[in-house]
Design a protein around this motif. Structure first.
Motif, short mmCIF file in Angstrom:
data_model
loop_
_atom_site.label_atom_id
_atom_site.label_comp_id
_atom_site.label_asym_id
_atom_site.label_seq_id
_atom_site.Cartn_x
_atom_site.Cartn_y
_atom_site.Cartn_z
N LYS A 1 1.28 2.91 0.71
CA LYS A 1 1.78 1.69 1.36
C LYS A 1 2.55 0.79 0.41
O LYS A 1 3.61 0.27 0.75
CB LYS A 1 0.62 0.90 1.98
N LYS A 2 2.03 0.62 -0.80
CA LYS A 2 2.71 -0.24 -1.78
C LYS A 2 4.06 0.35 -2.18
O LYS A 2 5.06 -0.37 -2.25
CB LYS A 2 1.82 -0.43 -3.01
N GLU A 3 4.11 1.64 -2.43
CA GLU A 3 5.36 2.30 -2.80
C GLU A 3 6.37 2.22 -1.66
O GLU A 3 7.56 2.00 -1.89
CB GLU A 3 5.11 3.76 -3.17
N LYS A 4 5.89 2.40 -0.44
CA LYS A 4 6.78 2.33 0.72
C LYS A 4 7.36 0.93 0.87
O LYS A 4 8.55 0.76 1.12
CB LYS A 4 6.05 2.74 2.00
N LEU A 5 6.51 -0.08 0.70
CA LEU A 5 6.98 -1.46 0.79
C LEU A 5 8.02 -1.76 -0.29
O LEU A 5 9.06 -2.36 -0.01
CB LEU A 5 5.80 -2.43 0.67
#
Length: 130
Positions: A5-9
């Motif tokens: 999720k963090k990488e996608k954001l």
């Protein structure tokens, strides 16, 4: 490519900035040195990232504005008040000029110290200048 999720954001955030073409989105350090910029900045100003990153943003101002230290005044105003706005003539890579509207916003660390600035600008059309 699988992202958490963090990488996608982070990926989407970078894409959001990079792919805006009607606005120049420029990241400056606390002295006004250009750290990064988006496709809109390249379109409006005419420089590729490898030509402009590391230069001071005062390169976009007319010689008279630089002599009067307008770029430094705008950074100082943003540092003191959180943001600075200005409409004026700006200079492209090829030396041509255009009317631009800018907003410089101070970026702070967790202690409230200014660590850099974002500069958002767009080219104004004739009907927007009056």
């Amino acid at each position: 490519m699988k992202l958490d999720k963090k990488e996608k954001l982070e990926f989407l955030h970078r894409r959001m900035i990079d792919e805006v073409q009607d606005y120049a989105i420029i990241l400056l350090d606390s002295d006004g040195t250009i750290l990064s910029w988006n496709k809109g900045a390249q379109e409006i100003k005419g420089y590729r990232p490898d030509e402009i990153v590391g230069q001071n943003f005062n390169i976009f101002y007319l010689p008279g504005d630089r002599q009067e230290k307008l770029p430094e005044q705008l950074l100082e105003l943003a540092r003191r008040e959180g943001r600075a706005r200005h409409i004026g003539r700006r200079v492209r890579k090829d030396g041509s000029t255009f009317w631009g509207s800018i907003v410089i916003t101070a970026l702070h660390d967790d202690d409230g110290t200014v660590v850099g600035f974002t500069k958002l600008s767009r080219q104004l059309r004739d009907h927007e200048i009056e």
